[in-house]
Design a protein around this motif. Structure first.
Motif, PDB file in Angstrom:
ATOM      1  N   ARG A 103     -85.217 -53.676-122.781  1.00 56.72           N
ATOM      2  CA  ARG A 103     -85.908 -54.612-121.877  1.00 56.72           C
ATOM      3  C   ARG A 103     -86.110 -54.001-120.498  1.00 56.72           C
ATOM      4  N   ASN A 104     -86.681 -52.809-120.477  1.00 56.52           N
ATOM      5  CA  ASN A 104     -86.994 -52.070-119.242  1.00 56.52           C
ATOM      6  C   ASN A 104     -85.764 -51.535-118.509  1.00 56.52           C
ATOM      7  N   LYS A 105     -84.593 -51.764-119.040  1.00 55.57           N
ATOM      8  CA  LYS A 105     -83.381 -51.371-118.330  1.00 55.57           C
ATOM      9  C   LYS A 105     -82.711 -50.163-118.982  1.00 55.57           C
ATOM     10  N   TYR A 106     -82.168 -49.308-118.136  1.00 57.43           N
ATOM     11  CA  TYR A 106     -81.365 -48.195-118.620  1.00 57.43           C
ATOM     12  C   TYR A 106     -79.973 -48.716-118.983  1.00 57.43           C
ATOM     13  N   ILE A 107     -79.546 -48.396-120.185  1.00 55.74           N
ATOM     14  CA  ILE A 107     -78.266 -48.851-120.741  1.00 55.74           C
ATOM     15  C   ILE A 107     -77.360 -47.647-120.946  1.00 55.74           C
ATOM     16  N   ASP A 108     -76.092 -47.769-120.591  1.00 58.70           N
ATOM     17  CA  ASP A 108     -75.193 -46.613-120.653  1.00 58.70           C
ATOM     18  C   ASP A 108     -73.778 -47.114-120.908  1.00 58.70           C
ATOM     19  N   PHE A 109     -73.165 -46.668-121.974  1.00 56.80           N
ATOM     20  CA  PHE A 109     -71.817 -47.170-122.235  1.00 56.80           C
ATOM     21  C   PHE A 109     -70.936 -46.201-123.015  1.00 56.80           C
ATOM     22  N   GLU A 110     -69.664 -46.501-122.948  1.00 50.71           N
ATOM     23  CA  GLU A 110     -68.652 -45.764-123.686  1.00 50.71           C
ATOM     24  C   GLU A 110     -68.036 -46.730-124.700  1.00 50.71           C
ATOM     25  N   ALA A 111     -67.506 -46.212-125.796  1.00 53.35           N
ATOM     26  CA  ALA A 111     -66.875 -47.078-126.800  1.00 53.35           C
ATOM     27  C   ALA A 111     -65.528 -46.487-127.165  1.00 53.35           C
TER      28      ALA A 111
ATOM     29  N   THR B 204     -51.627 -55.068-127.153  1.00 59.53           N
ATOM     30  CA  THR B 204     -51.408 -55.860-125.938  1.00 59.53           C
ATOM     31  C   THR B 204     -52.156 -55.343-124.718  1.00 59.53           C
ATOM     32  N   SER B 205     -52.689 -54.127-124.819  1.00 56.69           N
ATOM     33  CA  SER B 205     -53.432 -53.605-123.668  1.00 56.69           C
ATOM     34  C   SER B 205     -54.304 -52.421-124.088  1.00 56.69           C
ATOM     35  N   PHE B 206     -55.237 -52.077-123.220  1.00 57.43           N
ATOM     36  CA  PHE B 206     -56.094 -50.920-123.433  1.00 57.43           C
ATOM     37  C   PHE B 206     -55.683 -49.836-122.434  1.00 57.43           C
ATOM     38  N   PRO B 207     -55.141 -48.702-122.934  1.00 55.99           N
ATOM     39  CA  PRO B 207     -54.654 -47.650-122.029  1.00 55.99           C
ATOM     40  C   PRO B 207     -55.816 -46.937-121.316  1.00 55.99           C
ATOM     41  N   LEU B 208     -55.733 -46.854-120.010  1.00 54.77           N
ATOM     42  CA  LEU B 208     -56.809 -46.221-119.235  1.00 54.77           C
ATOM     43  C   LEU B 208     -56.903 -44.729-119.489  1.00 54.77           C
ATOM     44  N   ALA B 209     -55.879 -44.145-120.098  1.00 50.35           N
ATOM     45  CA  ALA B 209     -55.924 -42.721-120.448  1.00 50.35           C
ATOM     46  C   ALA B 209     -57.055 -42.423-121.443  1.00 50.35           C
ATOM     47  N   ASN B 210     -57.602 -43.470-122.054  1.00 51.28           N
ATOM     48  CA  ASN B 210     -58.747 -43.290-122.957  1.00 51.28           C
ATOM     49  C   ASN B 210     -60.032 -42.914-122.226  1.00 51.28           C
ATOM     50  N   ILE B 211     -60.031 -43.123-120.925  1.00 50.94           N
ATOM     51  CA  ILE B 211     -61.230 -42.874-120.127  1.00 50.94           C
ATOM     52  C   ILE B 211     -60.972 -41.700-119.197  1.00 50.94           C
ATOM     53  N   HIS B 212     -62.010 -40.889-118.948  1.00 43.72           N
ATOM     54  CA  HIS B 212     -61.836 -39.766-118.036  1.00 43.72           C
ATOM     55  C   HIS B 212     -62.444 -40.077-116.673  1.00 43.72           C
TER      56      HIS B 212
ATOM     57  N   HIS C 140     -65.872 -54.347-113.810  1.00 44.98           N
ATOM     58  CA  HIS C 140     -64.496 -54.753-114.064  1.00 44.98           C
ATOM     59  C   HIS C 140     -63.608 -53.549-114.379  1.00 44.98           C
ATOM     60  N   LEU C 141     -64.134 -52.640-115.152  1.00 45.02           N
ATOM     61  CA  LEU C 141     -63.366 -51.433-115.476  1.00 45.02           C
ATOM     62  C   LEU C 141     -62.978 -50.683-114.200  1.00 45.02           C
ATOM     63  N   PHE C 142     -63.911 -50.586-113.241  1.00 51.35           N
ATOM     64  CA  PHE C 142     -63.637 -49.861-111.986  1.00 51.35           C
ATOM     65  C   PHE C 142     -62.409 -50.446-111.276  1.00 51.35           C
ATOM     66  N   THR C 143     -62.321 -51.764-111.282  1.00 53.02           N
ATOM     67  CA  THR C 143     -61.202 -52.429-110.596  1.00 53.02           C
ATOM     68  C   THR C 143     -59.869 -51.979-111.182  1.00 53.02           C
ATOM     69  N   TYR C 144     -59.778 -51.993-112.506  1.00 52.11           N
ATOM     70  CA  TYR C 144     -58.530 -51.574-113.153  1.00 52.11           C
ATOM     71  C   TYR C 144     -58.292 -50.086-112.949  1.00 52.11           C
ATOM     72  N   TRP C 145     -59.363 -49.314-113.041  1.00 51.04           N
ATOM     73  CA  TRP C 145     -59.241 -47.875-112.846  1.00 51.04           C
ATOM     74  C   TRP C 145     -58.642 -47.561-111.479  1.00 51.04           C
ATOM     75  N   GLU C 146     -59.152 -48.183-110.442  1.00 51.41           N
ATOM     76  CA  GLU C 146     -58.695 -47.896-109.082  1.00 51.41           C
ATOM     77  C   GLU C 146     -57.284 -48.426-108.834  1.00 51.41           C
TER      78      GLU C 146
ATOM     79  N   GLY D 146     -50.811 -49.810-109.513  1.00 50.37           N
ATOM     80  CA  GLY D 146     -51.112 -50.770-110.581  1.00 50.37           C
ATOM     81  C   GLY D 146     -50.816 -50.206-111.960  1.00 50.37           C
ATOM     82  N   ARG D 147     -51.086 -51.018-112.970  1.00 54.24           N
ATOM     83  CA  ARG D 147     -50.827 -50.623-114.353  1.00 54.24           C
ATOM     84  C   ARG D 147     -51.751 -49.497-114.807  1.00 54.24           C
ATOM     85  N   LYS D 148     -51.299 -48.747-115.791  1.00 57.68           N
ATOM     86  CA  LYS D 148     -52.107 -47.659-116.360  1.00 57.68           C
ATOM     87  C   LYS D 148     -52.898 -48.146-117.581  1.00 57.68           C
TER      88      LYS D 148
END
Lengths: 193, 193
Positions: free
Chosen positions: A87-95, A102-110, A146-152, A158-160
């Motif tokens: 829909r005219n928008k650039y889409i970009d994501f990681e999976a 109980t949680s998603f470890p941020l070590a999965n992201i670089h 939202h991801l940025f908030t947890y990352w920072e 904060g939690r990892k």
């Protein structure tokens, strides 16, 4: 933090899990690739997974048959895995999948992926992460913002990891459909348009 | 055929070729990659070359060192080589060099790439091809829409190549700059914004 259109947490309608577990056993990558093929075939969106980056060192060119790569190494990707146009928008994501319940470890992201996602958002693209809790058979859409908030937060004591409860609160469960097994465009439609 | 903003052929100003030939000898791919790195470093655009698609068949995991791919094959790309984001727009293009001095052979492009470019244009992206005439040291921007015309003509008894003169007429020579060796955003700025 709110989504672009000011929505907080009322869309989409809660998804009843497919209790037949028909979607068990397929990897998230396979599911997303099939979803993207369906989007492409039905002319809804043009979104592809980028090939795995490989440093090619040696190639053999046998007579009368295809070139064989005989020495190569995996390289670290400098961006996210998926991008395209909707829909005219650039889409970009990681999976990412996690076996954690109980949680998603941020070590999965670089770090460089976060940097890339920041640039995407800044230049007007839609960026997010798809997180599957394999053990729970639940797949979530979490916006890059939202991801940025947890990352920072992790660098400020904060939690990892991102707690499952927070993902349920700030993310959106992605509906499972037979032909679009990870129907993330349904979420994008409601959040960004 | 006209460009989106109704421009026909007055922009940009003719480019004086760099007669020092400082840009000779570098491949088009190298030049575009360096240009994209410059765009990224200066926060102008986020455009990357997709990795070469490879079918990995065998991988060795030696102790204490990196995994080695010992058998793999080149796969045909199903899209174009470059994509990304610029000024809120999805950007998608292919780049080709030819040693030919008088025309660009359409055999350089695959049917599925044309199909992909059609979809991009339809969904609101900017798609084009960058063509370098290596012997002339001239690099051109040709919109997907123009490329489609030549592509389809070949199946109606037309030529199997795009004459150099036509590329000069319907395309735009891409200016060479020291840090942005193939400064195609200069053309996009004038054609699409």
């Amino acid at each position: 933090m709110n989504y672009p259109n000011g929505l907080t947490k009322k869309v989409p309608a809660p998804v009843k899990n497919n209790t037949s577990f028909a979607n068990r056993g397929m990897s998230l990558e396979t599911d997303i690739n099939e979803t993207n093929m369906f989007y492409l075939a039905t002319d809804r969106a043009i979104i592809h997974k980028k090939p795995t980056p490989v440093q090619i060192v040696n190639v053999n060119y046998p007579k009368r048959s295809a070139a064989v790569i005989t020495e190569a190494y995996f390289k670290q990707a400098s961006t996210t895995d998926y991008n395209g146009l909707y829909r005219n928008k650039y889409i970009d994501f990681e999976a990412k999948e996690t076996n954690n319940k109980t949680s998603f470890p941020l070590a999965n992201i670089h770090e460089h992926q976060i940097k890339h996602m920041h640039a995407i958002v800044k230049h007007g693209g839609i960026s997010f992460i798809i997180i599957r809790f394999t053990q729970l058979n639940e797949t979530y859409f979490l916006s890059a913002e939202h991801l940025f908030t947890y990352w920072e937060n992790q660098f400020n004591g904060g939690r990892k990891s991102v707690p499952y409860a927070d993902i349920k609160q700030h993310g959106f469960q992605i509906p499972f459909q037979y032909q679009a097994r990870v129907n993330y465009l349904a979420i994008i439609d409601q959040l960004y348009f």
